[in-house]
Scaffold this active site. Sequence first.
Site, PDB file in Angstrom:
ATOM      1  N   HIS A  57       0.812  -1.221   0.000  1.00  0.00           N
ATOM      2  CA  HIS A  57       0.000   0.000   0.000  1.00  0.00           C
ATOM      3  C   HIS A  57       0.844   1.269   0.000  1.00  0.00           C
ATOM      4  O   HIS A  57       0.339   2.366  -0.262  1.00  0.00           O
ATOM      5  CB  HIS A  57      -1.004  -0.003   1.172  1.00  0.00           C
ATOM      6  CG  HIS A  57      -0.427   0.302   2.513  1.00  0.00           C
ATOM      7  ND1 HIS A  57      -0.103  -0.666   3.436  1.00  0.00           N
ATOM      8  CD2 HIS A  57      -0.124   1.477   3.096  1.00  0.00           C
ATOM      9  CE1 HIS A  57       0.368  -0.107   4.533  1.00  0.00           C
ATOM     10  NE2 HIS A  57       0.366   1.199   4.355  1.00  0.00           N
ATOM     11  N   ASP A 100      -0.173  -7.594   1.558  1.00  0.00           N
ATOM     12  CA  ASP A 100       0.346  -6.232   1.616  1.00  0.00           C
ATOM     13  C   ASP A 100       1.868  -6.254   1.695  1.00  0.00           C
ATOM     14  O   ASP A 100       2.462  -5.982   2.738  1.00  0.00           O
ATOM     15  CB  ASP A 100      -0.264  -5.504   2.824  1.00  0.00           C
ATOM     16  CG  ASP A 100       0.033  -4.020   2.828  1.00  0.00           C
ATOM     17  OD1 ASP A 100       0.464  -3.497   1.785  1.00  0.00           O
ATOM     18  OD2 ASP A 100      -0.172  -3.388   3.883  1.00  0.00           O
ATOM     19  N   SER A 190       4.543   2.040   8.095  1.00  0.00           N
ATOM     20  CA  SER A 190       4.174   1.016   7.115  1.00  0.00           C
ATOM     21  C   SER A 190       5.392   0.551   6.341  1.00  0.00           C
ATOM     22  O   SER A 190       6.228   1.347   5.935  1.00  0.00           O
ATOM     23  CB  SER A 190       3.143   1.571   6.128  1.00  0.00           C
ATOM     24  OG  SER A 190       1.885   1.658   6.706  1.00  0.00           O
TER      25      SER A 190
END
Length: 242
Positions: A57, A100, A190
């Site tokens: 992402h 992801d 992230s």
Amino acid sequence: MTSLLLYSNCLMEHDIINGEKAPENSSHYMASVQNKKGQHVCGGFLITEDFVVSAAHCDEYNPTDVVLGNHNLKNDNHQKIKIKNKNIRENYQNIGQGNDIMLLEVIQLNERVQTIQLPPAEIHLEENQVCQVAGWGKTKTRGKSVDELRVVDVSVINQRVCEEQWPGLPANVICAGGYKTTKGFCQGDSGGPLLCDGLAVGVVSFNYKENCSYPNKPNIYTDISKYRQWIDGIVKSRKYEE
């Protein structure tokens, strides 16, 4: 059916909560994934001299470079390296449906930096096993990002407990931190690694809403062991091309 609204309310980027500054001579495998303006958008970690693992992402932020070899992003003594290719897991659709993970191919490094070892194809993490997560950025809800790398201990959460807290939890994930605790990740981390016994076993994926004070929702990481064949295939194919 999984509520997509539940996941759409999850954070899309994360940072360290209630951690501490990482020792200066540690974690040299950590990468700051940055956009063309030189802004930190996600974390990552170096697994070979020319490949960095991050979250799929993170591609939404149009990353162009990675910065390696520096805990403090304000310092100039680091390597800023162009991203040559972005390899996103082919069946990744959105953050709430799993997969992801992204592999960034970078222009070959000019000097030696530290890499981190990945787990084998199968791993077994014990409930309450203490691991670490590291990254740059906010240390509280709606706070400001930090420039110095921070690290925090988090405990592995039983998968059944995690599924109860996250109905419709995607497959191939690890749950650690953020549940019945004040420690975990938040905005800006992230793509960074979950480290257990010296191995990068997970990739920071998502937590619950924009709350870094931690409600009863575990932090979610992509389980790297489930993607070793995919990673190894890309790395080997690039070496063969050379």
